[in-house]
Design a protein around this motif. Structure first.
Motif, PDB file in Angstrom:
ATOM      1  N   GLY A 142       0.817  -1.200   0.000  1.00 35.80           N
ATOM      2  CA  GLY A 142       0.000   0.000   0.000  1.00 35.80           C
ATOM      3  C   GLY A 142       0.851   1.250   0.000  1.00 35.80           C
ATOM      4  N   ARG A 143       0.264   2.352  -0.468  1.00 32.83           N
ATOM      5  CA  ARG A 143       1.011   3.609  -0.573  1.00 32.83           C
ATOM      6  C   ARG A 143       1.576   4.039   0.776  1.00 32.83           C
ATOM      7  NH1 ARG A 143      -1.619   8.977  -3.132  1.00 32.83           N
ATOM      8  NH2 ARG A 143      -0.879   8.068  -5.081  1.00 32.83           N
ATOM      9  N   GLU A 144       0.743   3.983   1.832  1.00 29.97           N
ATOM     10  CA  GLU A 144       1.220   4.399   3.154  1.00 29.97           C
ATOM     11  C   GLU A 144       2.289   3.459   3.693  1.00 29.97           C
ATOM     12  OE1 GLU A 144      -1.858   4.078   2.214  1.00 29.97           O
ATOM     13  OE2 GLU A 144      -2.940   5.959   2.565  1.00 29.97           O
ATOM     14  N   GLY A 145       2.366   2.259   3.133  1.00 28.48           N
ATOM     15  CA  GLY A 145       3.411   1.317   3.516  1.00 28.48           C
ATOM     16  C   GLY A 145       4.696   1.519   2.743  1.00 28.48           C
ATOM     17  N   LEU A 206       3.998   0.513  16.829  1.00 33.91           N
ATOM     18  CA  LEU A 206       2.891   0.890  15.959  1.00 33.91           C
ATOM     19  C   LEU A 206       1.607   0.214  16.424  1.00 33.91           C
ATOM     20  CD1 LEU A 206       4.455   0.694  12.377  1.00 33.91           C
ATOM     21  CD2 LEU A 206       3.711   2.750  13.566  1.00 33.91           C
ATOM     22  N   GLN A 207       0.479   0.844  16.134  1.00 37.41           N
ATOM     23  CA  GLN A 207      -0.816   0.272  16.481  1.00 37.41           C
ATOM     24  C   GLN A 207      -1.012  -1.062  15.753  1.00 37.41           C
ATOM     25  OE1 GLN A 207      -3.876   3.190  15.601  1.00 37.41           O
ATOM     26  NE2 GLN A 207      -2.589   4.849  16.361  1.00 37.41           N
ATOM     27  N   TYR A 208      -1.412  -2.071  16.505  1.00 29.07           N
ATOM     28  CA  TYR A 208      -1.729  -3.399  15.961  1.00 29.07           C
ATOM     29  C   TYR A 208      -0.511  -4.105  15.355  1.00 29.07           C
ATOM     30  CZ  TYR A 208      -6.493  -1.776  16.666  1.00 29.07           C
ATOM     31  OH  TYR A 208      -7.651  -1.298  17.225  1.00 29.07           O
ATOM     32  N   TYR A 270      12.587 -14.104  13.272  1.00 32.82           N
ATOM     33  CA  TYR A 270      11.271 -13.556  13.589  1.00 32.82           C
ATOM     34  C   TYR A 270      10.825 -12.632  12.470  1.00 32.82           C
ATOM     35  CZ  TYR A 270      13.310  -9.061  15.225  1.00 32.82           C
ATOM     36  OH  TYR A 270      13.958  -7.861  15.307  1.00 32.82           O
ATOM     37  N   VAL A 271       9.549 -12.308  12.469  1.00 32.88           N
ATOM     38  CA  VAL A 271       8.955 -11.442  11.449  1.00 32.88           C
ATOM     39  C   VAL A 271       8.140 -10.369  12.160  1.00 32.88           C
ATOM     40  CG1 VAL A 271       7.436 -11.318   9.426  1.00 32.88           C
ATOM     41  CG2 VAL A 271       8.765 -13.417   9.872  1.00 32.88           C
ATOM     42  N   ASP A 272       8.321  -9.118  11.767  1.00 36.19           N
ATOM     43  CA  ASP A 272       7.468  -8.038  12.258  1.00 36.19           C
ATOM     44  C   ASP A 272       6.477  -7.653  11.170  1.00 36.19           C
ATOM     45  OD1 ASP A 272       8.109  -7.547  14.902  1.00 36.19           O
ATOM     46  OD2 ASP A 272       9.748  -6.179  14.429  1.00 36.19           O
ATOM     47  N   ILE A 273       5.207  -7.579  11.533  1.00 35.94           N
ATOM     48  CA  ILE A 273       4.165  -7.086  10.639  1.00 35.94           C
ATOM     49  C   ILE A 273       3.693  -5.765  11.220  1.00 35.94           C
ATOM     50  CG2 ILE A 273       1.907  -7.546   9.607  1.00 35.94           C
ATOM     51  CD1 ILE A 273       2.510 -10.551  10.005  1.00 35.94           C
ATOM     52  N   LEU A 274       3.836  -4.703  10.428  1.00 31.91           N
ATOM     53  CA  LEU A 274       3.666  -3.336  10.936  1.00 31.91           C
ATOM     54  C   LEU A 274       2.559  -2.620  10.172  1.00 31.91           C
ATOM     55  CD1 LEU A 274       7.497  -2.649  10.937  1.00 31.91           C
ATOM     56  CD2 LEU A 274       6.119  -3.085  12.981  1.00 31.91           C
ATOM     57  N   PRO A 275       1.305  -2.715  10.642  1.00 30.06           N
ATOM     58  CA  PRO A 275       0.213  -1.968  10.007  1.00 30.06           C
ATOM     59  C   PRO A 275       0.474  -0.472  10.077  1.00 30.06           C
ATOM     60  CG  PRO A 275      -0.659  -3.692  11.430  1.00 30.06           C
ATOM     61  CD  PRO A 275       0.811  -3.589  11.716  1.00 30.06           C
ATOM     62  N   ARG A 276       0.079   0.253   9.026  1.00 28.24           N
ATOM     63  CA  ARG A 276       0.388   1.671   8.950  1.00 28.24           C
ATOM     64  C   ARG A 276      -0.863   2.536   9.074  1.00 28.24           C
ATOM     65  NH1 ARG A 276       5.661   2.337   7.086  1.00 28.24           N
ATOM     66  NH2 ARG A 276       5.326   4.507   7.644  1.00 28.24           N
ATOM     67  N   GLY A 277      -1.687   2.200  10.059  1.00 26.50           N
ATOM     68  CA  GLY A 277      -2.862   3.014  10.325  1.00 26.50           C
ATOM     69  C   GLY A 277      -2.518   4.283  11.075  1.00 26.50           C
ATOM     70  N   SER A 278      -1.319   4.341  11.648  1.00 27.23           N
ATOM     71  CA  SER A 278      -0.863   5.537  12.361  1.00 27.23           C
ATOM     72  C   SER A 278       0.342   6.110  11.625  1.00 27.23           C
ATOM     73  CB  SER A 278      -0.476   5.171  13.799  1.00 27.23           C
ATOM     74  OG  SER A 278       0.505   4.153  13.800  1.00 27.23           O
ATOM     75  N   PHE A 279       0.816   7.268  12.080  1.00 24.94           N
ATOM     76  CA  PHE A 279       1.943   7.905  11.411  1.00 24.94           C
ATOM     77  C   PHE A 279       2.872   8.515  12.458  1.00 24.94           C
ATOM     78  CE2 PHE A 279      -1.751  10.683  11.583  1.00 24.94           C
ATOM     79  CZ  PHE A 279      -1.265  11.799  12.241  1.00 24.94           C
ATOM     80  N   VAL A 289      11.266   8.435  20.451  1.00 24.64           N
ATOM     81  CA  VAL A 289      10.325   7.784  21.360  1.00 24.64           C
ATOM     82  C   VAL A 289       8.981   7.762  20.644  1.00 24.64           C
ATOM     83  CG1 VAL A 289       9.157   7.864  23.599  1.00 24.64           C
ATOM     84  CG2 VAL A 289      11.546   8.615  23.401  1.00 24.64           C
ATOM     85  N   TYR A 290       8.380   6.583  20.548  1.00 19.65           N
ATOM     86  CA  TYR A 290       7.166   6.420  19.750  1.00 19.65           C
ATOM     87  C   TYR A 290       5.924   6.501  20.639  1.00 19.65           C
ATOM     88  CZ  TYR A 290      10.573   4.976  16.310  1.00 19.65           C
ATOM     89  OH  TYR A 290      11.648   4.966  15.462  1.00 19.65           O
ATOM     90  N   ILE A 291       4.823   6.919  20.039  1.00 13.18           N
ATOM     91  CA  ILE A 291       3.551   6.995  20.749  1.00 13.18           C
ATOM     92  C   ILE A 291       2.588   6.006  20.117  1.00 13.18           C
ATOM     93  CG2 ILE A 291       1.591   8.453  21.382  1.00 13.18           C
ATOM     94  CD1 ILE A 291       3.480  10.873  21.141  1.00 13.18           C
TER      95      ILE A 291
END
Length: 317
Positions: A142-145, A206-208, A270-279, A289-291
């Motif tokens: 996806g574009r945001e990804g 990241l969220q989720y 290991y594998v990280d899956i990082l949804p990009r619903g946040s920015f 530091v991430y929120i």
């Protein structure tokens, strides 16, 4: 209550701030942008579509003949090149399907199997060059990804150096430690399947965010991507991306695979899956530091609602 956590594997700090979900966000143009968004190529111009094979650089390998399933080609705009001076390496594109509009949640185990076979063969080719020290497999969806082309693909970059963030500084395996901790805590586990667990990491940046890790210490691509290992991962990935789709929809995301050249006491697949619903915004960029406004425990509960996973009681030590 807000709290600060640390991702055990990356050392990144994250503030879990669920109260910030209530802040106002201007999303009036969101639907319009989603409907009108177009990436760089449509079907006719797409170099990855079937019939346009001559438009891609040198083909490294192909699964299938004329009716191919997966192709691996050199990246036309490589980050590194094999004839570099101080920095050199290989940059490949894995064209995952001839179907331009194929979605991740539509991939069945057979499709994942062909992709993992391509990863294995490409990794072998990269590591046949003795100068290669590090290999990163990743997918921008996806574009945001970060995907510049809509056609489903992933990438492989091999380097003649190890990134600073991946240099081993400990004499024990952090993944083994985290897996043991998550199995004891239980509350963040989404799936427990054979040799793997899928969970929302305690320090999710990241969220989720989801993480897939071996229960047992395995790190090299030869251990992970053997025939039985590929079959197990393929079935697991089909299930995981169905869960993500049922829970979040067809969300942009990144998939990052951490797999190594050789077995090592501190290297664990290991594998990280990082949804990009946040920015990320100014605070994250300035402080590192991430929120995260969705707690990993809440994320795990949401994903579990789409599975047959039953949470058992937490193990007391």
């Amino acid at each position: 209550m807000n709290e600060i956590r640390i991702d055990n594997l990356t050392g990144k700090q994250v503030i879990i701030a669920t109260n910030r979900r209530a802040r106002p966000i201007d999303n009036r143009n969101e639907q319009e942008e989603q409907v009108n968004s177009k990436l760089q190529y449509n079907h006719g111009d797409c170099p990855f579509c079937k019939g346009n094979e001559a438009e891609t650089p040198c083909e490294i390998l192909k699964i299938g003949d004329e009716n191919w399933s997966v192709r691996v080609v050199k990246n036309k705009y490589p980050t590194v090149t094999e004839d570099g001076d101080t920095i050199k390496g290989y940059h490949y594109v894995v064209i995952e399907t001839p179907e331009h509009n194929k979605k991740l949640y539509q991939y069945q185990a057979k499709k994942w199997r062909n992709i993992f076979v391509a990863y294995k063969d490409a990794a072998e080719k990269c590591f046949s060059d003795k100068d290669m020290k590090y290999l990163q497999i990743f997918k921008n969806y996806g574009r945001e990804g970060g995907a510049s082309l809509e056609h489903p693909h992933s990438q492989i970059i091999a380097l003649n150096f190890t990134p600073q963030s991946k240099l081993l500084q400990d004499k024990y395996c952090k993944v083994c430690e985290e897996v043991e901790s998550e199995l004891l805590a239980v509350e963040r586990i989404i799936l427990d399947r054979g040799n793997y667990i899928v969970y929302a990491p305690y320090g999710s940046t990241l969220q989720y965010q989801l993480r897939i890790a071996c229960k047992h210490h395995r790190g090299s691509f030869e251990e992970i991507l053997c025939d039985d290992g590929i079959d197990e991962l393929s079935k697991l990935f089909e299930e995981v991306f169905n869960i993500i789709y049922k829970s979040l929809g067809d969300i942009p995301l990144n998939i990052c695979y951490y797999i190594y050249k050789d077995s090592n006491c501190c290297q664990h697949f290991y594998v990280d899956i990082l949804p990009r619903g946040s920015f990320f915004a100014g605070f994250e960029m300035s402080t590192e530091v991430y929120i995260n406004v969705i707690s990993p425990e809440e994320a795990a509960n949401k994903f579990r609602n789409s599975t047959a996973y039953v949470q058992v009681n937490k193990v007391e030590l």
